[in-house]
Enzyme design. Structure first.
Site, mmCIF file in Angstrom:
data_model
loop_
_atom_site.group_PDB
_atom_site.id
_atom_site.type_symbol
_atom_site.label_atom_id
_atom_site.label_comp_id
_atom_site.label_asym_id
_atom_site.label_seq_id
_atom_site.Cartn_x
_atom_site.Cartn_y
_atom_site.Cartn_z
ATOM 1 N N THR A 275 0.838 -1.202 0.000
ATOM 2 C CA THR A 275 0.000 0.000 0.000
ATOM 3 C C THR A 275 0.876 1.256 0.000
ATOM 4 O O THR A 275 0.637 2.181 -0.765
ATOM 5 C CB THR A 275 -0.888 0.033 1.258
ATOM 6 O OG1 THR A 275 -0.075 -0.308 2.385
ATOM 7 C CG2 THR A 275 -2.045 -0.940 1.151
ATOM 8 N N PHE A 405 -7.857 5.662 3.387
ATOM 9 C CA PHE A 405 -7.498 4.808 4.524
ATOM 10 C C PHE A 405 -8.730 4.176 5.159
ATOM 11 O O PHE A 405 -8.693 3.741 6.311
ATOM 12 C CB PHE A 405 -6.695 5.610 5.550
ATOM 13 C CG PHE A 405 -5.325 6.005 5.056
ATOM 14 C CD1 PHE A 405 -4.261 5.098 5.094
ATOM 15 C CD2 PHE A 405 -5.100 7.256 4.509
ATOM 16 C CE1 PHE A 405 -3.001 5.445 4.623
ATOM 17 C CE2 PHE A 405 -3.836 7.618 4.029
ATOM 18 C CZ PHE A 405 -2.782 6.702 4.086
ATOM 19 N N CYS A 412 -7.726 2.440 8.726
ATOM 20 C CA CYS A 412 -6.320 2.024 8.778
ATOM 21 C C CYS A 412 -5.621 2.433 10.071
ATOM 22 O O CYS A 412 -5.541 3.614 10.395
ATOM 23 C CB CYS A 412 -5.587 2.642 7.594
ATOM 24 S SG CYS A 412 -3.880 2.122 7.497
HETATM 25 MN MN1 MNH Z 1 -3.821 0.119 6.142
HETATM 26 C C1 MNH Z 1 -6.866 -1.027 7.245
HETATM 27 C C2 MNH Z 1 -5.371 1.524 3.411
HETATM 28 C C3 MNH Z 1 -0.837 1.488 5.190
HETATM 29 C C4 MNH Z 1 -2.237 -1.668 8.587
HETATM 30 N N1 MNH Z 1 -5.762 0.211 5.449
HETATM 31 C C5 MNH Z 1 -6.884 -0.312 6.075
HETATM 32 C C6 MNH Z 1 -8.058 0.017 5.300
HETATM 33 C C7 MNH Z 1 -7.632 0.722 4.214
HETATM 34 C C8 MNH Z 1 -6.189 0.847 4.312
HETATM 35 C C9 MNH Z 1 -8.492 1.280 3.084
HETATM 36 C C10 MNH Z 1 -9.506 -0.373 5.623
HETATM 37 C C11 MNH Z 1 -9.879 -1.693 4.971
HETATM 38 C C12 MNH Z 1 -11.323 -2.114 5.190
HETATM 39 O O1 MNH Z 1 -12.166 -1.325 5.591
HETATM 40 O O2 MNH Z 1 -11.594 -3.288 4.899
HETATM 41 N N2 MNH Z 1 -3.212 1.249 4.547
HETATM 42 C C13 MNH Z 1 -4.003 1.729 3.564
HETATM 43 C C14 MNH Z 1 -3.193 2.546 2.673
HETATM 44 C C15 MNH Z 1 -1.917 2.544 3.190
HETATM 45 C C16 MNH Z 1 -1.932 1.718 4.375
HETATM 46 C C17 MNH Z 1 -3.715 3.235 1.418
HETATM 47 C C18 MNH Z 1 -0.663 3.224 2.697
HETATM 48 C C19 MNH Z 1 -0.638 4.257 1.899
HETATM 49 N N3 MNH Z 1 -1.864 -0.073 6.757
HETATM 50 C C20 MNH Z 1 -0.804 0.638 6.287
HETATM 51 C C21 MNH Z 1 0.350 0.348 7.089
HETATM 52 C C22 MNH Z 1 -0.046 -0.570 8.044
HETATM 53 C C23 MNH Z 1 -1.445 -0.814 7.831
HETATM 54 C C24 MNH Z 1 1.725 0.950 6.879
HETATM 55 C C25 MNH Z 1 0.740 -1.219 9.144
HETATM 56 C C26 MNH Z 1 1.880 -0.852 9.565
HETATM 57 N N4 MNH Z 1 -4.438 -1.137 7.614
HETATM 58 C C27 MNH Z 1 -3.608 -1.766 8.520
HETATM 59 C C28 MNH Z 1 -4.404 -2.555 9.441
HETATM 60 C C29 MNH Z 1 -5.759 -2.366 9.064
HETATM 61 C C30 MNH Z 1 -5.741 -1.457 7.916
HETATM 62 C C31 MNH Z 1 -3.867 -3.394 10.587
HETATM 63 C C32 MNH Z 1 -6.994 -2.966 9.737
HETATM 64 C C33 MNH Z 1 -7.433 -2.086 10.894
HETATM 65 C C34 MNH Z 1 -8.620 -2.666 11.641
HETATM 66 O O3 MNH Z 1 -9.558 -3.156 11.032
HETATM 67 O O4 MNH Z 1 -8.593 -2.562 12.868
#
Ligand code: MNH
Length: 512
Positions: A275, A405, A412
């Site tokens: 991502t 996010f 996120c």
């Molecule tokens: Mn990230 C959830 C986008 C970087 C860890 N992330 C989500 C969701 C999106 C998303 C959209 C929600 C998904 C859903 O509703 O089903 N995340 C991104 C994007 C980036 C990103 C566009 C970078 C740019 N994410 C990161 C990073 C980490 C991370 C870096 C960890 C270090 N993300 C997560 C986790 C979740 C999440 C863990 C789930 C959170 C939850 O449901 O409690």
């Protein structure tokens, strides 16, 4: 029919077939991009039937904002996320809302993802970037941007989550963990896609058999890391693994078990690297082909970092790169690298479109479509323009229409992490190198769980930062922007607060 919405009808693309439904018009390698193309003219909500799986897709900003109302709706697991559970279990990303491990892990890990927690990751992020630059300094030709950014974000996330260095910049071949993890992920995804097709069960067994050794390798390696750390007499909680092992829940005293900890680590690896590397790559793509934007970026980094190209930004400087932040925001508007998420109602409800939605129904929010809704972004919605995110231009924009996010309680957890890392890397890179692009390159986007430019190369030449930039007020950032008061850092990661539009990444919330 799965997800049948009680048989309600929605617009769908032309050419539907009796058994396959709308499957034939879908590009199996680029399902998201083919859905985007096919969505034209279908309106804010439409459906796709892929064999006996129905997808109801929300493409309009108003309906997306409606689904963001946490009092009426919650996260749902799309078939892709259900398939990922085989790999990441009840890790944060793939847990059902009512699984107790979700709340426990969320409460334990939230402090590790606050703005303040980034202070301890900052030197780790800088060190990984330095290794990448060492490699680039020695490069003789153009570099593959997405591939190198993916190495970088993988190193950063593995070092910060469990203090393991995969040596991505020093080895000739990647550490075997990485291809094994990717293979295991792909297998799960392929099964997810097959799910609704005739003969899926047989195919799934075959895939499982071929994939078993990858999965076993990945699980064993992580389990060894976890048990070695558990056996160690030192209570080392400087990384995410340490926090998960040694921190009890502040109220209940509960802890995560070792299998769940492994699932969380896999979750961070999967959710946290492609991502972010995609976001960096899209930002660089748009910057590199627009000399005016590139000049503004160089000016900003020179002003903040000064004339020495080896200088590294301090933790406090990172939120000052306001222009770079807007470039990232705008890249994630056009190409949100996690391009869709699913929502279900808590109780039977009627959408503003007139459709009745029950708790067992889910809709996919198609972010690239929502982020280009002309009623919100105007007639130039398809163009790259970071100034959309200037505070004066963000003000008044309807809330819940910009969601790279995700939304609500399940949004996120890694947002601050991703933004801190991405800004820091972009700043150093633009400060250090002159970028040259191949004008004949046309953006091509590959789809895994995420979106990523493919075949995108840049030429890099060491540059001499302009001393003029450094002569202006030290650390002032983008001079065209009036200084404003942004909220101090807070641990609120919920994404529910939509009031601090345009604040740097150091602020508690992301503009929505
Ligand atoms: Mn990230 C959830 C986008 C970087 C860890 N992330 C989500 C969701 C999106 C998303 C959209 C929600 C998904 C859903 O509703 O089903 N995340 C991104 C994007 C980036 C990103 C566009 C970078 C740019 N994410 C990161 C990073 C980490 C991370 C870096 C960890 C270090 N993300 C997560 C986790 C979740 C999440 C863990 C789930 C959170 C939850 O449901 O409690």
């Amino acid at each position: 029919m799965r997800n049948d919405w009680g048989g309600q009808k929605f617009p769908h693309p032309a050419g539907r077939k009796p058994i396959a439904g709308d499957a034939l018009g879908a590009d199996p390698l680029k399902p998201l991009q083919s859905t985007l193309r096919r969505s034209v003219g279908l309106g804010p909500i439409f459906e796709l039937k892929i064999f006996d799986q129905k997808f109801v897709v929300v493409a309009g900003a108003e309906l997306a904002a409606e689904l963001a109302d946490e009092s009426r709706f919650e996260k749902a697991l799309s078939p892709a996320l259900v398939a990922l559970r085989e790999f990441a279990g009840a890790g944060l990303f793939t847990a059902y809302n009512d699984e107790t491990d979700w709340a426990l892990a969320h409460d334990l890990l939230r402090p590790a993802f606050t703005r303040d927690a980034m202070r301890s990751y900052h030197p780790i992020m800088l060190a990984a970037a330095r290794e990448l630059f060492d490699q680039w300094d020695a490069a003789t030709g153009p570099v593959d941007v997405s591939a190198d950014m993916t190495k970088l974000t993988m190193e950063t996330i593995s070092r910060t989550s469990f203090s393991t260095d995969f040596g991505s910049f020093t080895r000739d071949e990647p550490h075997p963990f990485i291809p094994a993890m990717i293979a295991a992920l792909r297998a799960g995804q392929r099964k997810g896609t097959l799910n609704s097709m005739p003969g899926a069960a047989v195919m799934a067994k075959r895939i499982d058999k071929r994939n078993a050794h990858h999965l076993a390798y990945v699980d064993n390696l992580l389990d060894e890391i976890i048990s070695a750390r558990r056996a160690s007499p030192d209570v080392d909680d400087h990384d995410l693994l340490g926090i998960m092992l040694h921190t009890p829940h502040p109220e209940t005293g509960e802890r995560l078990d070792d299998v769940n900890i492994r699932h969380q680590i896999l979750t961070f690896l999967v959710a946290g690297h492609e991502t972010t590397s995609g976001a960096l790559s899209f930002a660089l793509y748009y910057l590199s082909r627009d000399p005016a934007l590139l000049a503004r970026a160089h000016e900003e980094v020179d002003t903040i970092l000064g004339p020495d190209r080896d200088v590294e930004p301090t933790f406090e400087q990172v939120p000052k790169f306001r222009f770079l932040r807007r470039v990232l925001d705008e890249g994630l508007r056009l190409w949100p690298t996690a391009p869709a998420y699913a929502r279900s109602p808590r109780e039977v409800t009627t959408l503003s479109s007139g459709h009745v939605m029950r708790p067992q129904d889910w809709a996919l929010v198609l972010l690239p479509a929502v982020h280009r809704d002309r009623t919100v972004w105007g007639d130039t919605a398809d163009e790259f323009d970071p100034d959309r995110f200037l505070p004066e231009n963000s003000r008044g924009r309807p809330t819940h229409t910009y969601k790279p996010f995700g939304t609500g309680e399940r949004s996120c957890i890694g947002r601050q992490f991703a933004l801190h890392e991405a800004i820091l890397v972009l700043a150093r890179m633009l400060h250090r190198y002159e970028l040259t692009h191949d004008p004949s390159y046309e953006l091509s986007i590959t789809e895994r769980l995420t979106l990523m430019p493919e075949g995108f190369e840049l030429g890099l030449r060491l540059r001499t930062p302009s001393a003029g930039g450094a002569a202006s007020a030290p650390g002032a950032g983008d001079q065209s922007e009036p200084s404003r008061t942004c909220p101090a850092s807070s641990s609120d990661q919920s994404g529910l607060n939509a009031t601090s539009q345009g604040c740097p990444s150091g602020s508690a919330t992301y503009p929505e």
